[in-house]
Design a protein around this motif. Structure first.
Motif, short mmCIF file in Angstrom:
data_model
loop_
_atom_site.label_atom_id
_atom_site.label_comp_id
_atom_site.label_asym_id
_atom_site.label_seq_id
_atom_site.Cartn_x
_atom_site.Cartn_y
_atom_site.Cartn_z
N UNK A 1 0.74 -1.23 0.23
CA UNK A 1 -0.38 0.09 0.10
C UNK A 1 0.78 1.56 0.50
N UNK A 2 0.24 2.61 -0.77
CA UNK A 2 1.48 3.54 -1.06
C UNK A 2 1.07 4.37 0.09
N UNK A 3 2.10 5.57 0.36
CA UNK A 3 2.46 5.65 2.04
C UNK A 3 1.34 6.90 1.71
N UNK A 4 0.89 7.45 0.31
CA UNK A 4 -0.75 8.37 1.06
C UNK A 4 -1.64 8.03 0.72
N UNK A 5 -1.95 5.84 0.71
CA UNK A 5 -2.58 5.55 1.52
C UNK A 5 -2.98 5.34 2.70
N UNK A 6 -1.88 4.92 3.16
CA UNK A 6 -1.59 5.45 4.61
C UNK A 6 -2.06 6.44 5.45
N UNK A 7 -1.43 7.53 4.29
CA UNK A 7 -1.95 8.88 5.39
C UNK A 7 -3.05 9.67 5.08
N UNK A 8 -3.69 9.53 4.08
CA UNK A 8 -5.16 9.41 4.35
C UNK A 8 -6.57 8.34 5.08
N UNK B 1 -3.26 -0.07 -8.77
CA UNK B 1 -4.32 -0.96 -9.25
C UNK B 1 -4.88 -2.15 -8.73
N UNK B 2 -3.16 -2.69 -8.26
CA UNK B 2 -3.83 -4.43 -7.99
C UNK B 2 -4.10 -4.05 -6.31
N UNK B 3 -4.39 -3.12 -6.00
CA UNK B 3 -4.20 -2.05 -4.29
C UNK B 3 -5.56 -2.12 -3.87
N UNK B 4 -6.39 -1.52 -5.00
CA UNK B 4 -7.30 -0.77 -4.88
C UNK B 4 -8.20 -1.24 -3.57
N UNK B 5 -8.89 -2.44 -3.90
CA UNK B 5 -9.72 -3.05 -2.65
C UNK B 5 -9.47 -2.92 -1.75
N UNK B 6 -7.83 -2.96 -1.64
CA UNK B 6 -7.24 -2.89 0.15
C UNK B 6 -6.89 -1.25 0.25
N UNK B 7 -6.35 -1.05 -0.49
CA UNK B 7 -6.67 1.18 -0.34
C UNK B 7 -7.86 1.11 0.32
N UNK B 8 -9.02 0.85 -0.33
CA UNK B 8 -10.51 1.52 0.59
C UNK B 8 -10.43 0.82 1.98
N UNK B 9 -10.43 -0.76 2.16
CA UNK B 9 -10.50 -1.10 3.18
C UNK B 9 -9.77 -0.54 3.80
N UNK B 10 -8.19 -0.62 4.10
CA UNK B 10 -7.98 0.58 4.83
C UNK B 10 -7.67 1.70 5.13
N UNK C 1 -7.50 -8.27 6.83
CA UNK C 1 -7.89 -10.02 6.12
C UNK C 1 -8.43 -10.49 5.69
N UNK C 2 -9.77 -10.39 6.05
CA UNK C 2 -10.95 -10.84 5.64
C UNK C 2 -10.64 -10.50 3.96
N UNK C 3 -10.76 -9.10 4.25
CA UNK C 3 -10.48 -8.86 2.36
C UNK C 3 -9.72 -9.13 0.91
N UNK C 4 -7.89 -9.40 2.46
CA UNK C 4 -6.82 -9.94 1.36
C UNK C 4 -8.08 -11.09 1.34
N UNK C 5 -8.46 -12.17 1.49
CA UNK C 5 -8.87 -13.37 1.67
C UNK C 5 -9.87 -13.84 0.81
N UNK C 6 -11.01 -13.15 1.23
CA UNK C 6 -12.10 -12.79 -0.29
C UNK C 6 -11.51 -12.42 -1.30
N UNK C 7 -10.53 -11.64 -1.73
CA UNK C 7 -10.20 -11.64 -2.12
C UNK C 7 -9.28 -12.21 -3.77
N UNK C 8 -8.68 -13.05 -3.17
CA UNK C 8 -8.25 -14.66 -3.68
C UNK C 8 -9.51 -15.65 -3.80
N UNK C 9 -10.06 -15.94 -2.70
CA UNK C 9 -10.70 -17.08 -2.74
C UNK C 9 -12.31 -17.29 -3.57
N UNK D 1 -16.34 -2.94 1.08
CA UNK D 1 -15.25 -2.49 -0.13
C UNK D 1 -15.10 -2.26 -1.17
N UNK D 2 -15.92 -3.66 -1.56
CA UNK D 2 -15.90 -4.30 -2.68
C UNK D 2 -17.13 -3.67 -3.51
N UNK D 3 -18.29 -3.05 -3.40
CA UNK D 3 -19.22 -1.95 -3.36
C UNK D 3 -18.56 -0.84 -4.32
#
Length: 416
Positions: free
Chosen positions: A15-22, A136-145, A281-289, A335-337
């Protein structure tokens, strides 16, 4: 156990530094989320409004949110997410301070309406900023963070709010104002320089020649995107049920179960704690499974079960189980919405798309308190929770079959 810990740690990587700061800005802002969870209790317990009057005032928040969502999306596409977020944070501060001076249904309704417009302007801009700075590959996790930060703040805010309300309701409003002001200064401190660097980068690219910067493509408005509007309608029905958490549920705790402000605060805070611990954790698993449609199906069914448990004179332990299930369902849905909305949008109209989806949530916030309080007053809370369960089950089935169609058609309908 070590494998689970590794999966949990991996969910935060990349995740980018900007995502963390937001997310830090959002954490500070939402730690002050004391007013809305206690607004219904404040009106009935302190201002002596009727249940119906309280529902109408809460509906004013939804009306203002509809306007704020549209306006926030429009302004974001016109002047940029930086100025919209900063302006919304600083304008909110005096509005929160004025709340104690409005003590009639009409006056308080107008105050809630004005404040909700300003608060909701912030959301589309914030969503665009998340999409802008996330890989782009981290978009859902960025929303989740970002949502994890929201819920960590929301777990602290109502707990603090319950303690403050036991002493003085006025402290709720001043506390909310203080944390919003702190979030505004933190946002300016970090993103003022980032915004300038981003603008300079765009200017340098434009000077390198027209072949470097492609000619803008006229993109579809979200309000003429039929498949997306159907998706927004489903989001609105889900939100109409989910927002019982913010309005009718605290009234149920207070009026039907006679819980103290302290226990109400602890129950509301549990929502945030569960999301903070499990979301990434759940979003990370849901994205994969799972596919997005499966994730929305399972999450919506969890929310349905949580409301179903409230229909049968629940004891305190069942209340904590119910709020925990609602929180887990929320993790798998919201997050997925947001991700589906961001992916459906084009390059230059992300603010409009985020605003349109936000309007669906805001319209639900209008209907939710009015319909919820009216059903509770006429037919009782048990019937309200059973009806909510039925709507959520229907939504889960609709998500399962419609989301694959929406995602399949996005490449046909849009240029990305």
């Amino acid at each position: 156990m070590s494998r689970l810990f590794k999966i949990y740690a991996d969910s935060f990587k990349g995740l980018s530094l900007e995502s963390w700061m937001l997310s830090i800005v959002m954490l500070i802002n939402r730690t002050g989320s004391m007013v809305l969870p206690f607004l219904g209790v404040y009106m009935i317990d302190h201002l002596k409004f009727s249940l119906e009057q309280s529902g109408l005032v809460l509906a004013c928040f939804g009306v203002g949110s509809v306007i704020g969502s549209w306006l926030g999306g429009y302004l974001t596409d016109k002047i940029g997410e930086y100025y919209v977020q900063a302006g919304a944070l600083f304008i909110s501060v005096p509005l929160f301070c004025l709340y104690p001076f409005f003590n009639t249904p009409l006056a308080l309704g107008l105050m809630v309406f004005a404040q909700s417009i300003v608060s909701e302007i912030f959301r589309p801009a914030n969503s665009v900023a998340i999409a802008k700075y996330a890989r782009p590959q981290n978009l859902t996790r960025a929303f989740s963070l970002n949502r994890m930060a929201v819920n960590l703040g929301f777990s602290i805010g109502p707990a603090l709010g319950g303690l403050m309300a036991a002493y003085s309701y006025d402290l709720l409003f001043y506390g909310n104002a203080f944390f919003t002001l702190a979030a505004g200064f933190m946002y300016l401190y970090f993103f003022n320089r980032r915004q300038k660097l981003f603008r300079l980068k765009k200017e340098r690219l434009s000077l390198q020649g027209p072949e470097i910067v492609p000619e803008p493509v006229k993109e579809k408005s979200p309000y003429t995107d039929g498949p997306f509007l159907i998706f927004c309608l489903l989001c609105a029905f889900f939100s109409m049920c989910f927002f019982q958490l913010m309005n009718t549920l605290p009234l149920f705790y207070k009026n039907d179960l006679n819980l103290s402000q302290k226990n109400i605060g602890l129950l509301m805070g549990t929502n945030g704690i569960v999301v903070v611990i499990f979301e990434m954790l759940l979003v990370h698993i849901a994205e994969k499974k799972f596919s997005p449609a499966q994730t929305l199906l399972y999450g919506t069914l969890m929310c349905a079960l949580s409301f179903f448990l409230l229909a049968f004179n629940p004891v305190l332990a069942v209340l904590f189980l119910s709020i925990s299930l609602l929180s887990l369902g929320e993790i798998l849905v919201l997050p997925f919405m947001a991700t589906i909305t961001a992916q459906r949008a084009g390059i230059t109209n992300k603010g409009a798309y985020m605003g349109a989806n936000g309007m669906a949530f805001s319209l639900a916030f209008i209907v939710s308190p009015i319909l919820g309080t009216r059903i509770a007053e006429t037919f009782g809370f048990s019937n309200l929770w059973i009806g909510t369960t039925i709507i959520l089950v229907a939504c889960s089935i609709a998500f399962k079959f419609y989301v694959p169609i929406l995602l399949k058609r996005k490449n046909q309908d849009h240029t990305f």
